[in-house]
Design an enzyme around this catalytic site. Structure first.
Site, PDB file in Angstrom:
ATOM      1  N   ALA A 189       0.797  -1.238   0.000  1.00  0.00           N
ATOM      2  CA  ALA A 189       0.000   0.000   0.000  1.00  0.00           C
ATOM      3  C   ALA A 189       0.826   1.283   0.000  1.00  0.00           C
ATOM      4  CB  ALA A 189      -0.956  -0.008   1.190  1.00  0.00           C
ATOM      5  N   SER A 190       2.156   1.176  -0.055  1.00  0.00           N
ATOM      6  CA  SER A 190       2.938   2.415   0.032  1.00  0.00           C
ATOM      7  C   SER A 190       2.876   3.224  -1.254  1.00  0.00           C
ATOM      8  CB  SER A 190       4.398   2.108   0.390  1.00  0.00           C
ATOM      9  OG  SER A 190       5.057   1.540  -0.712  1.00  0.00           O
ATOM     10  N   ASN A 207       7.245  -8.613   4.634  1.00  0.00           N
ATOM     11  CA  ASN A 207       7.373  -9.274   3.326  1.00  0.00           C
ATOM     12  C   ASN A 207       6.246 -10.301   3.230  1.00  0.00           C
ATOM     13  OD1 ASN A 207       8.030 -10.840   1.147  1.00  0.00           O
ATOM     14  ND2 ASN A 207      10.055 -11.475   1.918  1.00  0.00           N
ATOM     15  N   SER A 228      -4.921 -10.207 -12.534  1.00  0.00           N
ATOM     16  CA  SER A 228      -4.496  -9.424 -13.719  1.00  0.00           C
ATOM     17  C   SER A 228      -5.161  -9.998 -14.956  1.00  0.00           C
ATOM     18  CB  SER A 228      -2.981  -9.521 -13.886  1.00  0.00           C
ATOM     19  OG  SER A 228      -2.595  -9.027 -15.153  1.00  0.00           O
ATOM     20  N   TYR A 281       4.511 -14.589 -13.967  1.00  0.00           N
ATOM     21  CA  TYR A 281       3.515 -13.628 -13.470  1.00  0.00           C
ATOM     22  C   TYR A 281       2.092 -14.093 -13.788  1.00  0.00           C
ATOM     23  CZ  TYR A 281       1.326  -8.971 -12.872  1.00  0.00           C
ATOM     24  OH  TYR A 281       0.531  -7.909 -12.487  1.00  0.00           O
ATOM     25  N   ALA A 332       1.087 -17.105 -14.295  1.00  0.00           N
ATOM     26  CA  ALA A 332       0.790 -18.286 -13.458  1.00  0.00           C
ATOM     27  C   ALA A 332       0.366 -17.837 -12.056  1.00  0.00           C
ATOM     28  CB  ALA A 332       2.012 -19.198 -13.365  1.00  0.00           C
TER      29      ALA A 332
HETATM   30  N1  LIG Z   1      -0.026  -1.683 -12.956  1.00  0.00           N
HETATM   31  C1  LIG Z   1      -0.692  -2.533 -13.719  1.00  0.00           C
HETATM   32  O1  LIG Z   1      -0.908  -2.290 -14.914  1.00  0.00           O
HETATM   33  C2  LIG Z   1      -1.238  -3.802 -13.132  1.00  0.00           C
HETATM   34  C3  LIG Z   1      -2.025  -4.621 -13.956  1.00  0.00           C
HETATM   35  C4  LIG Z   1      -2.552  -5.793 -13.445  1.00  0.00           C
HETATM   36  C5  LIG Z   1      -2.304  -6.140 -12.139  1.00  0.00           C
HETATM   37  N2  LIG Z   1      -1.531  -5.349 -11.353  1.00  0.00           N
HETATM   38  C6  LIG Z   1      -1.289  -5.785  -9.984  1.00  0.00           C
HETATM   39  O2  LIG Z   1      -1.688  -4.768  -9.094  1.00  0.00           O
HETATM   40  C7  LIG Z   1      -0.907  -4.845  -7.903  1.00  0.00           C
HETATM   41  C8  LIG Z   1      -0.285  -3.480  -7.625  1.00  0.00           C
HETATM   42  O3  LIG Z   1       0.537  -3.140  -8.724  1.00  0.00           O
HETATM   43  P1  LIG Z   1       1.169  -1.692  -8.955  1.00  0.00           P
HETATM   44  O4  LIG Z   1       1.107  -1.447 -10.401  1.00  0.00           O
HETATM   45  O5  LIG Z   1       0.608  -0.706  -7.997  1.00  0.00           O
HETATM   46  O6  LIG Z   1       2.696  -2.044  -8.594  1.00  0.00           O
HETATM   47  P2  LIG Z   1       3.832  -1.227  -7.843  1.00  0.00           P
HETATM   48  O7  LIG Z   1       3.683   0.222  -8.101  1.00  0.00           O
HETATM   49  O8  LIG Z   1       5.107  -1.893  -8.196  1.00  0.00           O
HETATM   50  O9  LIG Z   1       3.482  -1.492  -6.307  1.00  0.00           O
HETATM   51  C9  LIG Z   1       3.596  -2.775  -5.751  1.00  0.00           C
HETATM   52  C10 LIG Z   1       3.609  -2.651  -4.252  1.00  0.00           C
HETATM   53  O10 LIG Z   1       3.779  -3.975  -3.718  1.00  0.00           O
HETATM   54  C11 LIG Z   1       4.812  -3.935  -2.746  1.00  0.00           C
HETATM   55  N3  LIG Z   1       5.505  -5.202  -2.612  1.00  0.00           N
HETATM   56  C12 LIG Z   1       6.269  -5.834  -3.543  1.00  0.00           C
HETATM   57  N4  LIG Z   1       6.769  -6.961  -3.050  1.00  0.00           N
HETATM   58  C13 LIG Z   1       6.318  -7.064  -1.770  1.00  0.00           C
HETATM   59  C14 LIG Z   1       6.501  -8.015  -0.735  1.00  0.00           C
HETATM   60  N5  LIG Z   1       7.254  -9.105  -0.923  1.00  0.00           N
HETATM   61  N6  LIG Z   1       5.891  -7.795   0.449  1.00  0.00           N
HETATM   62  C15 LIG Z   1       5.140  -6.687   0.655  1.00  0.00           C
HETATM   63  N7  LIG Z   1       4.941  -5.744  -0.278  1.00  0.00           N
HETATM   64  C16 LIG Z   1       5.529  -5.936  -1.480  1.00  0.00           C
HETATM   65  C17 LIG Z   1       5.745  -2.859  -3.263  1.00  0.00           C
HETATM   66  O11 LIG Z   1       6.541  -2.411  -2.185  1.00  0.00           O
HETATM   67  P3  LIG Z   1       8.126  -2.201  -2.229  1.00  0.00           P
HETATM   68  O12 LIG Z   1       8.285  -0.755  -2.449  1.00  0.00           O
HETATM   69  O13 LIG Z   1       8.554  -2.627  -0.885  1.00  0.00           O
HETATM   70  O14 LIG Z   1       8.666  -3.050  -3.341  1.00  0.00           O
HETATM   71  C18 LIG Z   1       4.754  -1.805  -3.750  1.00  0.00           C
HETATM   72  O15 LIG Z   1       4.316  -0.984  -2.696  1.00  0.00           O
HETATM   73  C19 LIG Z   1       0.114  -5.949  -8.137  1.00  0.00           C
HETATM   74  O16 LIG Z   1      -0.342  -7.166  -7.585  1.00  0.00           O
HETATM   75  C20 LIG Z   1       0.159  -6.051  -9.640  1.00  0.00           C
HETATM   76  O17 LIG Z   1       0.574  -7.330 -10.072  1.00  0.00           O
HETATM   77  C21 LIG Z   1      -0.993  -4.200 -11.819  1.00  0.00           C
END
Ligand SMILES: NC(=O)c1ccc[n+]([C@@H]2O[C@H](COP(=O)([O-])OP(=O)(O)OC[C@H]3O[C@@H](n4cnc5c(N)ncnc54)[C@H](OP(=O)(O)O)[C@@H]3O)[C@@H](O)[C@H]2O)c1
Length: 248
Positions: A14-15, A64, A143, A156, A158
């Site tokens: 959520a950050s 994590n 996704s 991803y 999978a």
């Molecule tokens: N953006 C898209 O187009 C899209 C499309 C389909 C699905 N999604 C899904 O939507 C979700 C959010 O994506 P986003 O685009 O917002 O990605 P993002 O900007 O990369 O944010 C992902 C967040 O997850 C945290 N995270 C990663 N690994 C972690 C772990 N092991 N434990 C706890 N927190 C962790 C990251 O924190 P850190 O800063 O600590 O790494 C970051 O805050 C994901 O599940 C992604 O697969 C995104």
């Protein structure tokens, strides 16, 4: 008092990005927010401050999601700090994109550990608290590629297809306890995760979006908010595509 006053939502990852938008949207609906992220707590501070300005409780936890024991400790702490858990949003996710030919075992395992096992870890540790109160909402971020597959994303896609399986199975197991499980399948959303794509890749994706705009984190957050609302109380085991019409 509204029916949601004082209820707590955990949002993982959520950050920033989609997770942060979800935390803010649920806060606007009156939920207290437990912000979970792997990064140092200072990096969740902006989200925590923004949520607090909306008049609800917020606290950040460093965890994590792939670490089963740490997730257990974190969930127990959240339940103690907030007095229960009503909503879990499994949003944390990573990519390690490359073609199958070049994909290493580590690339595969890392993505499954965070995206799929992380989702299991939180569901496993949160549901006992929900079962005790006989109510709960779980929304997991899958996704479009979990539905369709994607070249360069064997790991991803999978993990995201796995989230759908987990969602449907849990929905069947825990419906009798009044806990709903749904997944959201975003298309392309403008966040730090997709910022790494080349302009050419982004243009190719744009051509595939019938609504002719890129998704914003708020588009996903609004759908999560709906699935956590009273209006969605009869919806479980579903996958909601939020993708401008890419997947029909
Ligand atoms: N953006 C898209 O187009 C899209 C499309 C389909 C699905 N999604 C899904 O939507 C979700 C959010 O994506 P986003 O685009 O917002 O990605 P993002 O900007 O990369 O944010 C992902 C967040 O997850 C945290 N995270 C990663 N690994 C972690 C772990 N092991 N434990 C706890 N927190 C962790 C990251 O924190 P850190 O800063 O600590 O790494 C970051 O805050 C994901 O599940 C992604 O697969 C995104």
């Amino acid at each position: 008092m509204s029916e949601i006053t004082g209820k707590t939502a955990i949002v993982t990852g959520a950050s920033r990005g989609i997770g942060r938008a979800i935390a803010v949207r649920l806060a606007k609906s009156g939920f207290n927010i437990a912000i979970v992220d792997a990064c140092p707590l200072e990096m969740s501070k902006d989200c925590e401050d923004e949520v607090k300005t909306l008049g609800v409780e917020a606290k950040a936890y460093q965890c994590n999601v792939a670490d089963f024991e740490k997730v257990g400790e974190t969930v127990a702490q959240i339940a103690e700090d907030f007095g229960g858990i009503y909503i879990l949003v499994n949003n944390a996710g990573i990519t390690r994109d490359t073609l199958l030919l070049k994909m290493t075992e580590q690339n595969f395992d890392d993505v499954i550990a965070v995206n799929l096992k992380g989702t299991f870890n939180f569901i496993k540790h949160c549901t006992p608290f929900m079962m005790k109160k006989r109510e709960g909402r779980v929304v997991s971020i899958s996704s479009i590629v979990g539905l369709e597959g994607q070249a360069g994303q064997v790991n991803y896609s999978a993990s995201k297809a796995g989230i759908i399986g987990v969602t449907k199975s849990c929905a069947r197991e825990l419906a009798s306890r009044n806990i709903t499980f749904n997944a959201i399948a975003p298309g392309y959303v403008e966040t730090p995760m997709t910022a790494v794509l080349t302009d050419k890749q982004k243009e190719a994706i744009f051509e595939m979006i019938p609504l002719k705009r890129y998704g914003q984190p708020e588009d996903i957050a609004n759908a999560v908010n709906f699935l956590c609302s009273a209006d969605a109380s009869y919806i479980t085991g579903q996958v909601l595509s939020v993708d401008g019409g890419m997947h029909m």
